[in-house]
Design a protein around this motif. Sequence first.
Motif, PDB file in Angstrom:
ATOM      1  N   LYS A   1       0.834  -1.204   0.000  1.00 37.52           N
ATOM      2  CA  LYS A   1       0.000   0.000   0.000  1.00 37.52           C
ATOM      3  C   LYS A   1       0.871   1.258   0.000  1.00 37.52           C
ATOM      4  N   ILE A   2       1.956   1.220   0.747  1.00 36.53           N
ATOM      5  CA  ILE A   2       2.866   2.371   0.789  1.00 36.53           C
ATOM      6  C   ILE A   2       3.581   2.497  -0.557  1.00 36.53           C
TER       7      ILE A   2
ATOM      8  N   CYS B   1       4.844   4.949  10.507  1.00 31.66           N
ATOM      9  CA  CYS B   1       3.561   4.638   9.859  1.00 31.66           C
ATOM     10  C   CYS B   1       2.327   4.902  10.714  1.00 31.66           C
ATOM     11  N   ILE B   2       2.373   5.918  11.584  1.00 29.03           N
ATOM     12  CA  ILE B   2       1.202   6.169  12.438  1.00 29.03           C
ATOM     13  C   ILE B   2       0.334   7.319  11.928  1.00 29.03           C
ATOM     14  N   TYR B   3       0.757   8.009  10.854  1.00 26.78           N
ATOM     15  CA  TYR B   3       0.014   9.185  10.416  1.00 26.78           C
ATOM     16  C   TYR B   3      -0.599   9.040   9.036  1.00 26.78           C
ATOM     17  N   PHE B   4      -0.765   7.818   8.559  1.00 29.00           N
ATOM     18  CA  PHE B   4      -1.533   7.611   7.325  1.00 29.00           C
ATOM     19  C   PHE B   4      -2.384   6.360   7.484  1.00 29.00           C
ATOM     20  N   PRO B   5      -3.511   6.292   6.752  1.00 26.32           N
ATOM     21  CA  PRO B   5      -4.477   5.224   6.997  1.00 26.32           C
ATOM     22  C   PRO B   5      -4.055   3.879   6.432  1.00 26.32           C
ATOM     23  N   SER B   6      -4.530   2.835   7.078  1.00 24.35           N
ATOM     24  CA  SER B   6      -4.328   1.489   6.549  1.00 24.35           C
ATOM     25  C   SER B   6      -5.156   1.327   5.285  1.00 24.35           C
ATOM     26  N   SER B   7      -6.431   1.667   5.403  1.00 27.16           N
ATOM     27  CA  SER B   7      -7.348   1.506   4.286  1.00 27.16           C
ATOM     28  C   SER B   7      -7.897   2.866   3.912  1.00 27.16           C
ATOM     29  N   SER B   8      -7.473   3.427   2.809  1.00 25.07           N
ATOM     30  CA  SER B   8      -7.915   4.770   2.436  1.00 25.07           C
ATOM     31  C   SER B   8      -9.331   4.766   1.857  1.00 25.07           C
ATOM     32  N   TYR B   9      -9.835   3.583   1.522  1.00 23.27           N
ATOM     33  CA  TYR B   9     -11.187   3.540   0.961  1.00 23.27           C
ATOM     34  C   TYR B   9     -12.225   3.137   2.001  1.00 23.27           C
ATOM     35  N   ALA B  10     -11.816   3.042   3.267  1.00 24.69           N
ATOM     36  CA  ALA B  10     -12.768   2.725   4.329  1.00 24.69           C
ATOM     37  C   ALA B  10     -13.759   3.870   4.498  1.00 24.69           C
ATOM     38  N   ASP B  11     -14.905   3.554   5.141  1.00 25.05           N
ATOM     39  CA  ASP B  11     -15.921   4.590   5.356  1.00 25.05           C
ATOM     40  C   ASP B  11     -15.332   5.781   6.106  1.00 25.05           C
ATOM     41  N   TYR B  12     -14.553   5.470   7.133  1.00 22.23           N
ATOM     42  CA  TYR B  12     -13.825   6.496   7.880  1.00 22.23           C
ATOM     43  C   TYR B  12     -12.410   5.977   8.093  1.00 22.23           C
ATOM     44  N   PRO B  13     -11.467   6.462   7.300  1.00 18.15           N
ATOM     45  CA  PRO B  13     -10.092   5.932   7.378  1.00 18.15           C
ATOM     46  C   PRO B  13      -9.348   6.484   8.597  1.00 18.15           C
ATOM     47  N   ASP B  14      -9.692   5.963   9.804  1.00 22.10           N
ATOM     48  CA  ASP B  14      -9.114   6.507  11.027  1.00 22.10           C
ATOM     49  C   ASP B  14      -8.223   5.511  11.767  1.00 22.10           C
TER      50      ASP B  14
END
Length: 885
Positions: A19-20, A193-206
């Motif tokens: 993903k990265i 890797c704590i300041y970007f989402p795992s899944s950017s297409y999630a409903d809320y990428p938090d």
Amino acid sequence: MDEKLINLQIGALLYDIGKIVRRAGVSSKRHSIAGADYLEKEGLLDVEKYKEIYDMIKYHYNEEMEENNKLNKLDDNSLAYIVYEADNTASGVDRIEYDKEGEKIEVAETEGLPLDSIFNRLNVKKNKIEKNFKSLMYDRYNFNMPKSKIDKNKIENVEYLNVLKQLKKDLAKMKDKDILTPENLNSVLEKNCIYFPSSSYADYPDVSYYDHVKLTAAAASCMYLYDSEKENNKINYKDEYFKENEREKLKFLFVSGEFTGIQNFIYTITSKIAMKSLRGRSFYLELFIEHIIDEILEALNLSRVNLVYSAGSQFYMLLPNVPETVKVLEEYKSIINDFLLKELGTSVYYEISYTGTSIEELGNGLSQGIKKENKLKGILKRNFNETSRKKLNRYSQEQLEGIFDENSALNEIHSDTKECVICKKTEKEDILIKNSQKESNGNLEVCNSCKNYIKLGKDISKSFHLQDKRVFFVEENCSEDSDKLKFPKYPKGSVEINFKSFQTVEEAEKESDKFYRFYSINSDYLGKGNSRNIKVGNYNVKSKNKKNSLVEFEELVKKAKGIERLAVLRADIDNLGTLFRTGFEDKEYISKSGEKEPYKFVRFSKTVVLSRYLSDFFKRAINLILERKSLIVEKNELFKEYCNVITERIEESKEERNIVLVYSGGDDVFAIGTWNDIIEFSVDLRTAFKEFSSDRVTLSAGIGFFDENYPIFQMAQKTGELEKLAKSYNEGKSGKSAKDAVTLFGMNKHSKINHIYKWADFIEKVLNEKYRYLKSVISLKENKKTDKETDTDKVFVGKTKWFGLMKLIRSQFEKNDDGKVDIARFAYSLARITYDKKNKKQEKNYLDLKRQLFEWIKNEEDAKQLLTAINILIYEYREKNKELK
């Protein structure tokens, strides 16, 4: 250690690296293929040695798994199947359909979306504020605050490319030094890797990339060890995790551990060398918990990926539900309490509890299309109930016999003994004399324990001031009769604690073989040896009298502005239990299909992220706040400048606060400092936390004011009472929000008035309005032409007159009638204030002061705020040993 288990943890931490790679623009292939290709091309992971890890990366995705099964590329017992299901568990959703749709969306438009703040979804204090992170980079000298969302704001490829370059550098270093371990890799990913989402297409990428892969690795290791208990260790992972999905098996233990009685241990000391002893005792328990965590994990061949949360005196872990886990937990609990009884008596007790849980429960109904309940709340409730039950039966039969047997080793009485001047424990006189501490008021005879706590207090102070060096607290094997501070090992033996500092990583590596384990404080150590990186709130103002030594009360109090008084701050988060149990429920959420889905966002991963956020703030950001440093490169929205209304420091100097952080953990703070700096720091802390939490979470605080010789225990106790008063503020009042408050000065049970406010009122109404106004128009020093420091335009109002006015204001709260101030007496008091009628500016200030005071005393809240402001103002001008009534 089981090599397959090591590879499983490493593979689960690396499986999503594609993903990265994609987001950096290095590859456009599906992320599972892009990740494997990148690691092989860059030579970061040997293909032959780590074939299983490459399989985990290439085949964790549903479509690859389906294709693979047609071609039979994977053995039925491949660890890739475990990572596949662990990914589902960590996500809280079954990825089969989710990823098919998500991959299309991700390629199209959302791949560069930033990480949402985890606080956006909290329901405890709901508002419309939504924030995300604009920067991907971790900086130990700044703190990345989330910022208000901007439409179509995306992270550029070059930022991901910078992250990828740093990861490549760290992975290459681990390969070259042959230190690729789950522990080191976990530290590298946490840093990057704590300041970007795992899944950017999630409903809320938090959920960050790091939190997701860490939880995946934790779940995978538990599944593997649970399955390894099967006869002959033969299992068809393909059937278990890809076909049948037997998700109801209790494969996990949710584990909690904590110390109780810590206040009795930390605060029951005299004021002799109080600060060093206090800080040393506090940090001793903080380090003890870290030691316990690592002893348990290493006994089970696990790493800190299985640690969910650690703060101060407690922790949570996700462990495999196997007999060996229960054996280690129970045996080590007994060893620890035997040790505590011998070293500390019954003042501190260690408890550990655990409850079984499943993939289905951890995933909060993983197999369900719509979440129908909050299953995670059930896990926490069972664990809490088990802890409460166990605390009623603290000690074993054998331990109880030792406690009550007057002839046991625990109750041994030595001849020729005296009391330690600090803790009052009896000790052999020759030991007390040997440990004598030289102080300004003579030699202080202390026991071995207090001598060591004093040294540890000095060492934790040094760890903050030696920021240009690598600082460690190291554990070295020792005998049980060592007179240094010790921890018990599992299953037997002891280690003693020593402080070390090195200029470079290479210097530390040369000595690493001597250490049993070592803890790197607030740095990202990556080297040989059994090391751990831990964050500690360790800010302190150091003594000017002794090099690199922790300041003591008698020196600290002299740094105060005006009256020489210390202040104690105790603060913690409001409704923390509710946050973890039900914070992500949303009774009003309507899905795209039009159905109510109140539990859609209840996921274990979000709870894990929330825990880390709070820990980061109270262990890392708090040091920067106290140093008065930037909390992010960009301008903050609320935190535009540090509170400076009392002290009036020159802003350019960035002078630090005269405070010692005694303790700061996952949700609470205990600090001692000058009265003026503690007030200003409390405002800074609340303002920063409000911005950080998007004003969704609040904290309440008590601030007590004390003479330097006041007993520590009573300082802590009385300030704790003030904190409780703040937490009960407005409780049960219709239309009023509870908590989110601060109480100052003291608590008068016989008075209707206490200095308690909602934070907003204290900051805006008391400090920025009334206190600031009074300071601008009046002086408590009489105007003298020879006095260059006196502002001759200000009106002189002596302390005697202020005391009279304060008495009149307080009287309105004591009366049983309408509570109105005696206007005539108030007017008479104001009329007796004299001013220079030839000085037009002074006359104007006097008339304005009279008008403003009359306006404020007509309203009860304004009058109370005025009273607090006057109290603070008089403290600023008060002489030593003159008590404020």
